[in-house]
Design a protein around this motif. Structure first.
Motif, PDB file in Angstrom:
ATOM      1  N   ALA A 182      19.321 -51.753 -75.258  1.00 14.38           N
ATOM      2  CA  ALA A 182      19.971 -50.493 -74.857  1.00 14.38           C
ATOM      3  C   ALA A 182      19.325 -49.954 -73.583  1.00 14.38           C
ATOM      4  O   ALA A 182      20.017 -49.486 -72.677  1.00 14.38           O
ATOM      5  N   TYR A 183      18.006 -50.054 -73.500  1.00 15.12           N
ATOM      6  CA  TYR A 183      17.275 -49.577 -72.319  1.00 15.12           C
ATOM      7  C   TYR A 183      17.694 -50.344 -71.068  1.00 15.12           C
ATOM      8  O   TYR A 183      17.760 -49.780 -69.981  1.00 15.12           O
ATOM      9  N   SER A 184      18.012 -51.629 -71.227  1.00 11.33           N
ATOM     10  CA  SER A 184      18.424 -52.430 -70.069  1.00 11.33           C
ATOM     11  C   SER A 184      19.718 -51.895 -69.453  1.00 11.33           C
ATOM     12  O   SER A 184      19.974 -52.106 -68.275  1.00 11.33           O
ATOM     13  N   TYR A 185      20.492 -51.183 -70.227  1.00 15.12           N
ATOM     14  CA  TYR A 185      21.719 -50.578 -69.703  1.00 15.12           C
ATOM     15  C   TYR A 185      21.429 -49.249 -69.016  1.00 15.12           C
ATOM     16  O   TYR A 185      21.912 -48.993 -67.923  1.00 15.12           O
ATOM     17  N   VAL A 186      20.674 -48.381 -69.668  1.00 11.72           N
ATOM     18  CA  VAL A 186      20.573 -47.000 -69.208  1.00 11.72           C
ATOM     19  C   VAL A 186      19.281 -46.649 -68.473  1.00 11.72           C
ATOM     20  O   VAL A 186      19.212 -45.615 -67.815  1.00 11.72           O
ATOM     21  N   LYS A 187      18.267 -47.479 -68.599  1.00 13.79           N
ATOM     22  CA  LYS A 187      16.992 -47.282 -67.891  1.00 13.79           C
ATOM     23  C   LYS A 187      16.360 -45.918 -68.185  1.00 13.79           C
ATOM     24  O   LYS A 187      15.742 -45.304 -67.335  1.00 13.79           O
ATOM     25  N   ASN A 188      16.551 -45.434 -69.413  1.00  9.25           N
ATOM     26  CA  ASN A 188      15.979 -44.157 -69.809  1.00  9.25           C
ATOM     27  C   ASN A 188      15.660 -44.231 -71.298  1.00  9.25           C
ATOM     28  O   ASN A 188      16.525 -44.582 -72.104  1.00  9.25           O
ATOM     29  N   GLU A 189      14.428 -43.866 -71.646  1.00  8.43           N
ATOM     30  CA  GLU A 189      13.956 -43.999 -73.024  1.00  8.43           C
ATOM     31  C   GLU A 189      14.800 -43.202 -74.010  1.00  8.43           C
ATOM     32  O   GLU A 189      15.252 -43.735 -75.026  1.00  8.43           O
ATOM     33  N   GLN A 190      15.011 -41.930 -73.726  1.00  9.96           N
ATOM     34  CA  GLN A 190      15.738 -41.076 -74.664  1.00  9.96           C
ATOM     35  C   GLN A 190      17.200 -41.501 -74.802  1.00  9.96           C
ATOM     36  O   GLN A 190      17.747 -41.512 -75.899  1.00  9.96           O
ATOM     37  N   ASP A 191      17.823 -41.853 -73.678  1.00  5.12           N
ATOM     38  CA  ASP A 191      19.212 -42.313 -73.734  1.00  5.12           C
ATOM     39  C   ASP A 191      19.329 -43.595 -74.539  1.00  5.12           C
ATOM     40  O   ASP A 191      20.280 -43.767 -75.323  1.00  5.12           O
ATOM     41  N   ALA A 192      18.378 -44.501 -74.378  1.00  6.87           N
ATOM     42  CA  ALA A 192      18.393 -45.759 -75.130  1.00  6.87           C
ATOM     43  C   ALA A 192      18.265 -45.482 -76.628  1.00  6.87           C
ATOM     44  O   ALA A 192      18.971 -46.084 -77.449  1.00  6.87           O
ATOM     45  N   LEU A 193      17.392 -44.559 -76.986  1.00  3.29           N
ATOM     46  CA  LEU A 193      17.237 -44.197 -78.402  1.00  3.29           C
ATOM     47  C   LEU A 193      18.520 -43.565 -78.951  1.00  3.29           C
ATOM     48  O   LEU A 193      18.923 -43.851 -80.087  1.00  3.29           O
ATOM     49  N   ASP A 194      19.161 -42.726 -78.150  1.00  6.16           N
ATOM     50  CA  ASP A 194      20.429 -42.118 -78.569  1.00  6.16           C
ATOM     51  C   ASP A 194      21.503 -43.182 -78.777  1.00  6.16           C
ATOM     52  O   ASP A 194      22.288 -43.113 -79.729  1.00  6.16           O
ATOM     53  N   ILE A 195      21.538 -44.161 -77.889  1.00 10.89           N
ATOM     54  CA  ILE A 195      22.525 -45.235 -77.999  1.00 10.89           C
ATOM     55  C   ILE A 195      22.295 -46.037 -79.272  1.00 10.89           C
ATOM     56  O   ILE A 195      23.238 -46.364 -79.992  1.00 10.89           O
ATOM     57  N   ILE A 196      21.040 -46.339 -79.564  1.00  9.88           N
ATOM     58  CA  ILE A 196      20.727 -47.073 -80.793  1.00  9.88           C
ATOM     59  C   ILE A 196      21.143 -46.263 -82.013  1.00  9.88           C
ATOM     60  O   ILE A 196      21.762 -46.786 -82.940  1.00  9.88           O
TER      61      ILE A 196
END
Length: 164
Positions: free
Chosen positions: A24-38
């Motif tokens: 997920a981080y590879s898409y958004v390059k942001n820790e919090q956004d990646a966690l939200d996506i997961i």
């Protein structure tokens, strides 16, 4: 819903939380956004867990959900984005990426997104090319050609980086 399938899904998410986050981080390059996506992906998957036909396809099925959720997030952010990149970096705390190979990171950033996706799924997530095609909802031949083109471009970019 099959209790066994529910437990398999829970175990899968628990056992793969770091690779899923990195994906997920590879898409958004942001820790919090990646966690939200997961988190959103887990919720979507749980609600449609009954649609999984073969337990062997659980991994590619869930990665497909994560990829679609990330893409939807990026589309939504494109419409919302008001500040330019300089303002964002001034306002937000600096996120430090932990790539060990800066040349590879730079070369990956130069790739068009469809090619980058294939590389990430195939090599960073260690998925079979058939699973990559399923996740991206593209024919296997397209996945193969994107992989070949991406590797060719990476080779060119890395050889240019190496000669600097």
């Amino acid at each position: 819903m099959d209790v066994n399938l529910e437990q398999l899904f829970i175990d899968f998410v628990r056992d793969n939380k770091k690779p899923l986050y990195l994906f997920a981080y590879s898409y958004v390059k942001n820790e919090q956004d990646a966690l939200d996506i997961i988190q959103d992906s887990i919720q979507k998957a749980w609600q449609s867990l009954h649609k999984v036909e073969k337990i062997a396809q659980l991994k590619s099925w869930f990665y497909q959900i994560v990829a679609r959720t990330a893409i939807d997030f990026l589309r939504k952010m494109k419409r919302i984005q008001v500040m330019d990149e300089e303002e964002i970096s001034y306002v937000s705390p600096q996120q430090q990426d932990t790539y060990e190979d800066v040349d590879l990171e730079n070369a990956m950033d130069q790739l068009p997104y469809p090619l980058k996706e294939v590389i990430i799924l195939r090599f960073f997530e260690d998925l079979k090319l058939e699973d990559v095609a399923t996740i991206l909802n593209i024919p296997l031949s397209t996945a193969k050609s994107r992989l070949y083109k991406a590797l060719k471009l990476l080779k060119i970019e890395l050889s240019v980086e190496g000669s600097k």
